[in-house]
Design an enzyme around this catalytic site. Structure first.
Site, short mmCIF file in Angstrom:
data_model
loop_
_atom_site.label_atom_id
_atom_site.label_comp_id
_atom_site.label_asym_id
_atom_site.label_seq_id
_atom_site.Cartn_x
_atom_site.Cartn_y
_atom_site.Cartn_z
N LYS A 37 -41.80 6.15 10.57
CA LYS A 37 -41.87 6.66 9.46
C LYS A 37 -41.01 7.24 9.19
CE LYS A 37 -46.72 4.71 9.06
NZ LYS A 37 -48.15 4.61 9.12
N ASP A 61 -45.74 6.51 15.86
CA ASP A 61 -46.30 5.21 13.64
C ASP A 61 -45.63 5.93 12.89
OD1 ASP A 61 -47.35 3.17 12.34
OD2 ASP A 61 -48.76 5.22 11.59
N GLU A 77 -41.45 -1.26 1.24
CA GLU A 77 -42.26 -0.31 -0.02
C GLU A 77 -43.28 -0.29 1.28
OE1 GLU A 77 -42.06 1.39 -2.94
OE2 GLU A 77 -43.28 2.49 -1.14
N ARG A 115 -48.91 -17.03 15.55
CA ARG A 115 -48.35 -17.29 16.57
C ARG A 115 -49.97 -18.29 17.60
NH1 ARG A 115 -49.96 -11.54 19.27
NH2 ARG A 115 -51.64 -12.47 18.38
N ARG A 116 -51.05 -18.07 16.41
CA ARG A 116 -52.20 -19.21 16.92
C ARG A 116 -52.11 -19.78 15.87
NH1 ARG A 116 -55.84 -14.45 19.02
NH2 ARG A 116 -55.55 -12.96 17.03
N LYS A 130 -42.37 -1.25 10.07
CA LYS A 130 -41.22 -0.05 9.86
C LYS A 130 -40.82 0.63 11.60
CE LYS A 130 -46.24 0.80 11.39
NZ LYS A 130 -47.33 0.94 10.42
N ILE A 160 -49.49 3.82 -1.61
CA ILE A 160 -47.52 4.96 -1.90
C ILE A 160 -46.76 4.31 -2.05
CG2 ILE A 160 -47.82 7.53 -2.42
CD1 ILE A 160 -50.08 7.55 0.25
N GLY A 197 -54.45 -0.75 6.45
CA GLY A 197 -55.37 -1.44 5.24
C GLY A 197 -54.73 -2.80 4.94
N VAL A 206 -43.00 -12.74 -12.57
CA VAL A 206 -41.55 -12.65 -12.66
C VAL A 206 -40.85 -14.58 -13.58
CG1 VAL A 206 -40.89 -14.61 -10.72
CG2 VAL A 206 -43.01 -13.02 -10.15
P1 NDP Z 1 -51.81 -8.17 12.81
O1 NDP Z 1 -51.52 -8.08 14.75
O2 NDP Z 1 -52.98 -8.36 12.09
O3 NDP Z 1 -51.31 -10.25 12.01
C1 NDP Z 1 -49.60 -10.02 12.87
C2 NDP Z 1 -50.04 -11.51 12.87
O4 NDP Z 1 -48.51 -11.95 13.81
C3 NDP Z 1 -50.52 -12.91 13.64
O5 NDP Z 1 -50.78 -13.85 12.39
C4 NDP Z 1 -50.10 -12.98 14.70
O6 NDP Z 1 -50.03 -14.84 14.11
C5 NDP Z 1 -48.61 -13.47 13.86
N1 NDP Z 1 -47.39 -13.72 14.64
C6 NDP Z 1 -47.71 -11.98 15.84
N2 NDP Z 1 -46.78 -12.89 17.23
C7 NDP Z 1 -45.83 -14.21 15.90
C8 NDP Z 1 -44.74 -15.09 16.54
N3 NDP Z 1 -44.28 -14.64 17.84
N4 NDP Z 1 -44.72 -15.73 15.69
C9 NDP Z 1 -44.80 -16.36 15.05
N5 NDP Z 1 -46.26 -15.11 14.28
C10 NDP Z 1 -46.45 -14.31 14.82
O7 NDP Z 1 -50.76 -7.45 12.32
P2 NDP Z 1 -50.74 -6.69 10.74
O8 NDP Z 1 -50.85 -7.29 9.75
O9 NDP Z 1 -52.11 -5.19 11.26
O10 NDP Z 1 -49.00 -5.89 10.83
C11 NDP Z 1 -48.20 -6.36 10.18
C12 NDP Z 1 -46.74 -5.65 10.30
O11 NDP Z 1 -47.54 -5.12 9.18
C13 NDP Z 1 -46.54 -4.73 11.51
O12 NDP Z 1 -45.17 -4.69 11.14
C14 NDP Z 1 -46.87 -3.62 10.73
O13 NDP Z 1 -46.63 -2.79 11.27
C15 NDP Z 1 -47.07 -3.34 9.39
N6 NDP Z 1 -48.07 -3.06 8.53
C16 NDP Z 1 -49.46 -2.75 8.86
C17 NDP Z 1 -50.43 -2.02 8.52
C18 NDP Z 1 -51.84 -2.41 8.23
O14 NDP Z 1 -52.73 -1.63 7.22
N7 NDP Z 1 -52.26 -4.05 9.53
C19 NDP Z 1 -50.28 -1.01 7.44
C20 NDP Z 1 -48.78 -0.73 7.02
C21 NDP Z 1 -48.08 -1.91 8.12
P3 NDP Z 1 -51.43 -15.05 15.03
O15 NDP Z 1 -52.39 -14.96 13.59
O16 NDP Z 1 -52.12 -16.29 15.17
O17 NDP Z 1 -52.66 -13.91 15.76
N1 HSE Z 2 -52.06 2.35 12.18
C1 HSE Z 2 -51.43 2.89 10.86
C2 HSE Z 2 -52.40 3.95 10.83
C3 HSE Z 2 -51.25 2.57 9.47
O1 HSE Z 2 -53.28 4.84 11.21
O2 HSE Z 2 -51.98 5.20 9.27
C4 HSE Z 2 -49.89 1.59 9.34
O3 HSE Z 2 -48.84 2.24 8.77
#
Ligand code: NDP
Ligand code: HSE
Length: 448
Positions: free
Chosen positions: A207, A203, A131, A46-47, A107, A138, A309, A34
């Protein structure tokens, strides 16, 4: 020492925790790439009391006030990995209007209301990178957004949902039914407790909208995408596909071309489809994603890898963070959204596809002719007909030959507009000689 680039991380779940880990483990390399250290200013969750395990981060950084964090003067760049429409949209619009660039994996929000995000980015002179929103690790969106910007993309065909690909791959490999394969996906942690978004195609549709917007320089939303999930795919469908040298995949298909009036337009659909085992997407197994891009000058390109993941998704997030941080230091932004083409969306009825139809019919003279007549009336050309099985008629052999039993007819058509194929199926349903329609599946790839 160069002033650090200060990051607000919104969300610390599956993806966010890996972003924290990578920022920590790769701090020295990221600083070198960077040109300044990347420093976490705060982490919104959230928590606040949730056990974060061994996450290498100062606990004082956590807050539940995401909007307050975004607004802080010492925040340069916002990473959003929470998900959902609101309050994420409010946070990101607020950040970008204030000139703070955004990296998001959201997404659902991009597909629902990407226009608002792009407008806010343009208004505030900020970058909007996403991305990770499609196909996880990917490097696909940057390829569409930058590498292929000198070309004309005609079609994007992809497997963009890992959960459904795991389920369909298991059905193909073991002969399992949908429910059994879903249970296995849940046990192994691929499917979520509520798998609706994945198995019903929401989902993948989100995409598909993002991919089509980038590929065709047109704003496409999830509402523009024809969507069907995989819950109706049966073990018998898979067996039938195998008998034809095919497998079944949940495909996202985005294409551009003339509509019925000759106007250049865009078609975007997500549905299960049979594809020949020789098709490059047929061998994409387990929870992997792959996207096949066809462009006028580049020809055919294939992108393959892990679509979900924590670590794979965080890899894509970090790539965007490095790009946005560099731009921040240089006082520039990447070219904004390209939606100049503003092509109309073609209705699903005008999508051109082939069909595989499996009918349970009465086994008596004239049935095949009657069935063929329905196809002819709707101007749908039959490519192959196979009588898969037939019952023998009365067990005592007294009945006339070929009468009284049932037969399974498997018909594959040449390409035709989806509306013509749907009307054909509808008329077949009303025929007295058709006892039931066992399955109707589109066929993609292979000869037309
Ligand atoms: P998770 O449910 O594992 O995590 C969500 C996080 O957001 C948690 O830390 C939660 O807090 C926090 N959160 C929820 N509501 C609030 C709020 N109101 N204010 C502040 N923080 C909040 O989700 P993922 O990590 O799986 O996914 C995150 C994003 O990435 C989504 O948009 C998903 O579609 C995208 N994504 C996920 C993939 C995956 O493989 N998981 C792949 C590609 C995209 P707390 O920890 O306290 O519960
Ligand atoms: N739930 C999605 C999948 C992962 O099964 O591919 C996040 O995009």
């Amino acid at each position: 020492m160069t002033k650090p680039v200060r990051l607000a991380l919104l969300g610390c779940g599956t993806v966010g925790a890996e972003v924290v880990r990578l920022l920590h483990e790769q701090a020295a390399d990221l600083t070198a790439r960077v040109g300044a250290p990347l420093e976490l200013a705060g982490i919104a969750v959230r928590r606040i009391t949730r056990d974060r395990g061994t996450l290498p981060v100062d606990p004082d950084l956590f807050t539940t006030d995401a909007l307050g964090l975004v607004k802080r003067d010492d925040v340069d760049l916002v990473i959003e990995v929470v998900g959902g429409i609101e309050p994420a949209r409010t946070w990101l619009v607020e950040a970008m209007r204030a000139g703070k660039s955004v990296v998001t994996a959201n997404k659902a929000l991009l597909a629902e209301d990407g226009g608002t995000l792009h407008d806010a980015a343009a208004e505030g002179g900020a970058d909007l990178y996403y991305e990770a929103a499609v196909a996880g690790a990917i490097p696909l969106l940057r390829s569409l957004r930058e590498s292929l910007h000198g070309d004309t993309i005609s079609r994007v065909t992809g497997i963009v949902n890992g959960t459904t690909n795991f389920i369909l791959s298991a059905m193909d490999a073991t002969g399992a039914g949908f429910t059994e394969a879903l249970d296995e996906a849940t046990e192994l942690g691929y499917a979520e407790a509520d798998p609706t978004a994945d198995v019903e195609g929401f989902d993948a549709a989100a995409k598909a909208a993002i991919l089509a917007s980038l590929a065709f320089h047109t704003r496409v939303t999830a509402a523009d995408v024809h969507r069907e999930g995989i819950t109706e795919v049966t073990a018998a469908d898979m067996a039938s596909a195998k008998a034809m040298g095919c497998t079944i995949k949940l495909l996202c298909i985005a294409s551009r071309g003339p509509d019925s009036r000759g106007t250049e337009s865009v078609s975007v659909r997500v549905h299960p489809a049979m594809i020949p085992v020789s098709h490059p997407l047929a061998s994409v197994g387990d929870a992997f994603n792959a996207v096949f891009v066809e462009a006028a000058a580049a020809g055919q390109l294939m992108f393959y890898g892990r679509g979900a993941g924590g670590a794979p998704t965080a890899s894509a997030v970090l790539g965007d963070v490095v790009a946005a941080a560099r731009n921040h230091l240089a006082g520039v932004r990447t070219p904004s959204e390209s939606s100049y083409a503003a092509l109309p969306i073609r209705p699903m009825g005008e999508a051109v596809t082939r069909y595989h139809i499996s009918l349970d019919v009465a086994d008596r003279p004239g049935v095949l002719a009657a069935v063929a007549g329905v196809f002819a009336r709707h101007d749908v050309s039959i490519a192959t007909v196979r009588q898969a099985s037939a019952s023998a008629g009365p067990a005592d052999g007294t009945g006339p030959v070929g009468r009284g039993g049932d037969a399974i007819l498997v018909i594959v058509t040449h390409v035709a507009p989806d509306a013509a194929l749907a009307a054909t199926v509808e008329e077949l349903r009303g025929l007295e000689i058709v006892r039931s329609i066992a399955s109707v599946l589109r066929v993609e790839g292979g000869s037309r």
